[in-house]
Write a protein that holds these residues in place. Structure first.
Motif, PDB file in Angstrom:
ATOM      1  N   LEU A 103     -35.137 -41.739 -89.531  1.00 29.13           N
ATOM      2  CA  LEU A 103     -35.223 -40.601 -90.441  1.00 29.13           C
ATOM      3  C   LEU A 103     -35.818 -41.028 -91.783  1.00 29.13           C
ATOM      4  CD1 LEU A 103     -31.767 -38.845 -89.829  1.00 29.13           C
ATOM      5  CD2 LEU A 103     -34.040 -37.939 -89.245  1.00 29.13           C
ATOM      6  N   PRO A 104     -36.759 -40.268 -92.319  1.00 29.51           N
ATOM      7  CA  PRO A 104     -37.353 -40.636 -93.616  1.00 29.51           C
ATOM      8  C   PRO A 104     -36.309 -40.550 -94.725  1.00 29.51           C
ATOM      9  CG  PRO A 104     -38.074 -38.454 -92.929  1.00 29.51           C
ATOM     10  CD  PRO A 104     -37.350 -39.034 -91.762  1.00 29.51           C
ATOM     11  N   GLY A 111     -31.697 -47.322-100.124  1.00 27.29           N
ATOM     12  CA  GLY A 111     -30.968 -48.114 -99.142  1.00 27.29           C
ATOM     13  C   GLY A 111     -31.663 -48.285 -97.811  1.00 27.29           C
ATOM     14  N   GLN A 112     -32.911 -47.802 -97.686  1.00 24.60           N
ATOM     15  CA  GLN A 112     -33.593 -47.829 -96.385  1.00 24.60           C
ATOM     16  C   GLN A 112     -33.800 -49.252 -95.862  1.00 24.60           C
ATOM     17  OE1 GLN A 112     -34.184 -45.428 -94.370  1.00 24.60           O
ATOM     18  NE2 GLN A 112     -35.484 -46.412 -92.851  1.00 24.60           N
ATOM     19  N   ALA A 117     -32.448 -53.515 -92.026  1.00 27.07           N
ATOM     20  CA  ALA A 117     -32.049 -54.901 -91.788  1.00 27.07           C
ATOM     21  C   ALA A 117     -30.784 -54.978 -90.934  1.00 27.07           C
ATOM     22  CB  ALA A 117     -31.826 -55.617 -93.121  1.00 27.07           C
ATOM     23  N   VAL A 118     -29.847 -54.054 -91.167  1.00 25.76           N
ATOM     24  CA  VAL A 118     -28.560 -54.102 -90.474  1.00 25.76           C
ATOM     25  C   VAL A 118     -28.600 -53.351 -89.148  1.00 25.76           C
ATOM     26  CG1 VAL A 118     -26.127 -53.463 -90.602  1.00 25.76           C
ATOM     27  CG2 VAL A 118     -27.287 -54.368 -92.628  1.00 25.76           C
TER      28      VAL A 118
END
Length: 240
Positions: A103-104, A111-112, A117-118
């Motif tokens: 989702l954009p 926090g994108q 990364a997670v």
């Protein structure tokens, strides 16, 4: 079941449709540990004393311990039901992670990159993980159930460790080549495969006293000792 008397030996087929007071809690623990070890542990590489390992290896084998408890206490059919619940939960987790990460992001929300990364997952690794889990858990449960009948319920330690050797072996033989062959050097794939298999089996062996306590307590509380004599061992059903 009468929890004041000792566990009564019985066949799994004789208990079809029976309600057990703690089964739902054990299944919930199984699914929760499976999901959390994949979400929280899988993405981090840790180093202790110079030895590097995926952090998830500390907790993922607990799903095999609980899988052993499920089969030993409740029989193969109920363990099979839990494996399918775990398979469905893992599949939904993978779908949800992909949708949420894709989702954009809203303007101003930064926090994108952390989310990617997670929770960002390589489809090939996700697929390998789900297939390996499904196959490994069923092998683990089948071997333990058959060994229980063969040993007449004796030597629980041999059943739990023996089933893990086969279950984790199938898990590792599917996951690492499917996920990393052609990405890592071939010898590295099989070195990591063997190392992680040995660590998981060792962890299972170390947790044997915990397994004994859990199995003994549940058998006393449920009042039964289930043997899979005459059980249909197909993995392709969920009815108990």
């Amino acid at each position: 079941m009468d929890s004041n008397s000792g566990p009564a030996a019985t066949t799994a087929n004789a208990l079809a449709g029976t309600h057990f007071r703690y089964f739902d809690f054990v299944m919930a623990a199984f699914v929760a540990i499976l999901l959390l070890s994949n979400v929280i542990g899988a993405g981090k590489v840790a180093s202790v004393g110079g030895f590097m390992f995926g952090a998830g290896i500390l907790f993922f084998p607990l799903s095999y311990v609980i899988g052993d408890v499920l089969t030993e206490v409740y029989g193969y059919a109920r363990a099979r039901r839990c494996i399918w619940a775990g398979f469905g939960a893992l599949s939904f987790m993978a779908l949800m992670s992909w949708v949420v990460v894709s989702l954009p992001p809203a303007k101003g929300w930064d926090g994108q990159s952390a989310y990617e990364a997670v929770f960002g997952q390589v489809p090939r690794i996700v697929f390998a993980s789900i297939v390996a889990f499904w196959a490994g858990e069923f092998v683990n449960s089948f071997v333990l159930a058959r060994m229980k009948v063969m040993t007449a319920g004796r030597m629980l330690w041999a059943r739990t460790i023996g089933s893990t050797i086969f279950g984790q072996g199938v898990d590792s033989l599917i996951f690492y080549p499917l996920a990393f062959l052609g990405v890592w050097e071939t010898h590295q794939v099989f070195v990591v495969l063997a190392t992680n298999w040995a660590l998981k089996v060792g962890w299972e062996a170390a947790l044997t006293p915990v397994t004994y306590v859990a199995v003994g307590w549940l058998k006393r509380r449920e009042g039964v000792d289930v043997f899979d004599e005459g059980t249909e061992f197909t993995p392709f059903r969920t009815r108990v």
